[in-house]
Design an enzyme around this catalytic site. Sequence first.
Site, mmCIF file in Angstrom:
data_model
loop_
_atom_site.group_PDB
_atom_site.id
_atom_site.type_symbol
_atom_site.label_atom_id
_atom_site.label_comp_id
_atom_site.label_asym_id
_atom_site.label_seq_id
_atom_site.Cartn_x
_atom_site.Cartn_y
_atom_site.Cartn_z
ATOM 1 N N GLY A 60 41.678 29.452 47.435
ATOM 2 C CA GLY A 60 40.376 29.711 48.034
ATOM 3 C C GLY A 60 39.276 29.217 47.125
ATOM 4 O O GLY A 60 39.510 28.850 45.968
ATOM 5 N N GLY A 98 34.691 29.542 46.448
ATOM 6 C CA GLY A 98 33.413 30.170 46.773
ATOM 7 C C GLY A 98 32.330 29.609 45.867
ATOM 8 O O GLY A 98 32.508 28.564 45.230
ATOM 9 N N GLY A 136 33.404 29.100 42.139
ATOM 10 C CA GLY A 136 34.467 28.201 41.740
ATOM 11 C C GLY A 136 35.626 28.198 42.702
ATOM 12 O O GLY A 136 35.535 28.689 43.825
ATOM 13 N N VAL A 151 39.931 28.903 43.232
ATOM 14 C CA VAL A 151 41.062 29.672 42.736
ATOM 15 C C VAL A 151 42.347 28.992 43.196
ATOM 16 O O VAL A 151 42.514 28.698 44.387
ATOM 17 C CB VAL A 151 41.024 31.132 43.242
ATOM 18 C CG1 VAL A 151 42.228 31.903 42.710
ATOM 19 C CG2 VAL A 151 39.733 31.805 42.816
ATOM 20 N N LYS A 185 41.265 30.637 38.088
ATOM 21 C CA LYS A 185 39.922 30.522 38.647
ATOM 22 C C LYS A 185 39.121 29.546 37.791
ATOM 23 O O LYS A 185 38.802 29.827 36.644
ATOM 24 C CB LYS A 185 39.248 31.894 38.665
ATOM 25 C CG LYS A 185 37.812 31.892 39.177
ATOM 26 C CD LYS A 185 37.248 33.324 39.151
ATOM 27 C CE LYS A 185 35.812 33.364 39.591
ATOM 28 N NZ LYS A 185 35.274 34.747 39.552
ATOM 29 N N ASP A 204 29.314 43.338 43.128
ATOM 30 C CA ASP A 204 29.588 42.434 44.252
ATOM 31 C C ASP A 204 30.769 42.940 45.080
ATOM 32 O O ASP A 204 31.617 42.152 45.507
ATOM 33 C CB ASP A 204 29.862 41.015 43.733
ATOM 34 C CG ASP A 204 29.771 39.969 44.841
ATOM 35 O OD1 ASP A 204 30.387 38.899 44.681
ATOM 36 O OD2 ASP A 204 29.111 40.236 45.861
#
Length: 856
Positions: free
Chosen positions: A15, A17, A20, A22, A37, A128
């Site tokens: 994935g 975002g 960065g 992963v 990551k 977050d």
Amino acid sequence: MVNMQGQYSKIRLLGEGGMGKVYLAQDNKLERQVAIKELTALSGEQSLEHALAEARILARLSHANIIQIYNVYEQNNQAALVMEYFHSQSLSQYQKENQLSMVEKLELLRQLTSGLKAAHQHGIIHCDLKPSNILINKQGQLKIADFGIARLAGQEQGIESDSSAGYGCLFYMSPEHIARQALDYRTDIFSLGIIAYQLLVGSHPFGQGSANQVAERICQQVPEHAKNLLCDAPAALTDLLMAMLVKPVAKRTLTAAEIENRLGHILMQWQQNLDSEQATLPLPEPITKKQHGFSAIKLFSGACLLCLLVLFAFYFVSQDESDNKHVAILKPRLIENSAMPAAQQALVLSTVEDAMRQAVINTKNMYLISQREVMATTALLGDNLAKLKQALGASDLITTSLECDTNRCNVRFARLTSRPNNAEHLSVSAENHWFLLIEKFSVMYSASQGQFAALFAKELAVNKAGLLQKPIKESDYQRYINLYHEIKEQRQYNEHSLSKLAELLTRSPYLYAAYALYRDTALDLYLDSRDKKYLQQLDSLLQNAPPEYRYSVYEAIDRFWLASDLGQMDVAQQQITEAKHRGADALLILEQQAYMHFSSGHYDKAAQAYTDAYKLRPSLSLLYNSAFSYWRMGALSEAEKTIESLLKQYPNNIKGKRLQANIWLLQGQLASAIAAYQAIVNINPQSSDLTNLALAYALNKQYKKSLEFAQKALAKAPKHPFNLLNLADIEMMMGDKQLAKSHYQQVVSLLVGKNEVKYLTNLAQAYAQLGQADLAIATINKAQELTSDNGEVSYASALVYSLLNEKSSAIHHVKVALKNNVGAVWYNLPWFDALCREAQFKKLMDSHANTGRCNN
């Protein structure tokens, strides 16, 4: 930092975002899989510093519910974190692909809070928290991920940047975070509250829309209390949810440790209740949001005593009602280890389920039991299908299982009925195994309906709606199934989905199933926003429907709900008549009439309609609704008789016991009421039960005990007007007039402007206690106008007039209340002392076995 890139071999991208990417990778040295990551949002020294900061934070933590850090390395002046690989899904995806029970949801929240507690105990604020940063594996284990913008308590907390990197997700932010103010652990508590509310209630507490729109509502609006939306949830849980969402930071005092502790108790109690009530079905708590059409539920009691289930299915009149089939379709179950992609699985399941539901709806002499009622009952009774069938009043249960590969599914339909002369055991009266080819949705839909019809081959002509059928394009079927899954299964309805439905029906006006979906969506959007444009759009859609639909029983039901939401009860009544003329079934008509009578305050007619409906479908919900209607009309003996019948079948039913205790309290049977409430609060102490127990003790002149339970009730629901009024009354009786008047004034502040009878009677009492005679009389008169010959309103009227020294009016209402079975013991309260100087009052007390009332 050492360049250790050679130690790891990337396998695939997991994935990406704003911070960065992963990757899944192999640790060649330790021979294990890891997650790497790579930070791409920053560069150079900033990237290294950011990676080290996140690594140092994670290195402080070693907890089962937090992703672990293994290492940090540098590659081409970019930093990367090496972390534990956790084969999982995000919370959002996990919830979409799994039908979670309340126990499973509470367990996930407990794990989430446990991880958050560990972080906070080490001085770490996540900053977050959101569903995409919460990971869950197939075994239900949860871990918190992405501490990329986490910070240590005591660091400078002001938010300088407005970039997405380092700022967080607006949908899950606390008000202080959005305002870029100083942050501490309480910002995580607010985010946790949003996540918990969304998981349990099924919708975001601050609604839908753009990120900025939601953020504005987070800062300015108070979400609807979860107790109005959660079915069967204890007050301990709904109050906990709202405590996490308190806006002022100074008043948001809960810690993660306290929340985890409370969740543990709630989870344990919930599980114990399920274990102890395997033979019972507690009715769902009321909700405020109506589900229209096939699953229609309306709320009428703020005292959380009634969930009026108006369960509609569209089918035609039978010459012999005893031949009707009341069908409950259980959620189709997919056998584990399916090779089919998850997204495709969901659409196939939706296609099969909707095909069966539409087949029942389109069949003469078949009644489809509400999907909501089936799901709520299944969640409570689990695999006890015999009890499930009995509680639903179903003649037939349909179970479905699918075992799929990428091209086809092996489907098993089973029709379960009771064995002759033995309702406690079920037998498979018909079964069908068949292969469903994964191809066109229209083909899968029609094939499922054909195979379902085979379950009733000897008895009914299934799926003969009497509507003109025209070919529907495959692309339109696929759009419909996608929208059905999105709206019905995921509850993601919005203006966009309504617009797509309108476009679909413009292209394919003979896709009849889409009209009900449009109706549900439009009416739900109206209830969320109170914007009448959605009702106007529904009206326009129905006007432009093909004549075959426009003059069908289905359209009459659509217009019934449209009129009822507009408050046009006369029009709604006309639509009931029209539905009957068009061939609606007797059970459907009775349930519509019951709803109409109850919403209009004609509780006697509602009780009769629910009793008649129960004779056709002997379900627990209809029996309870009959009892509650009797209770609302003041027919306590009938209410008691009906609730005794319910408890005879389900002796551990808490809601039945609660209503029985309320009846005893109103009748003045104090010993029985106190014992019943005490037993209830020992199991699951809700504020309404604590308040009523306090009232019972006050009537029994045990004021210290009364004060104890009144204070407990208020502690559970500090803003509940009934709790405040009850506590104020007890304080007044005990001589603390200043504190009592303060609480009466709070009652006024909370209730002024509300026009429901239950609020008006309490508001009038508060005005009277404060000496505001004109307001008290005007308010109690308004309550009398809304309902006639009601014992509780008459009692409140007597109390108000007695406090205002209007003795003749007070005695008149005492007579009416006594006639409506309000126990004479209620007049032992000091508010009625002045009436003891009146011979007529003494005579009334003597004639109702309360001879000693005026002796002192």
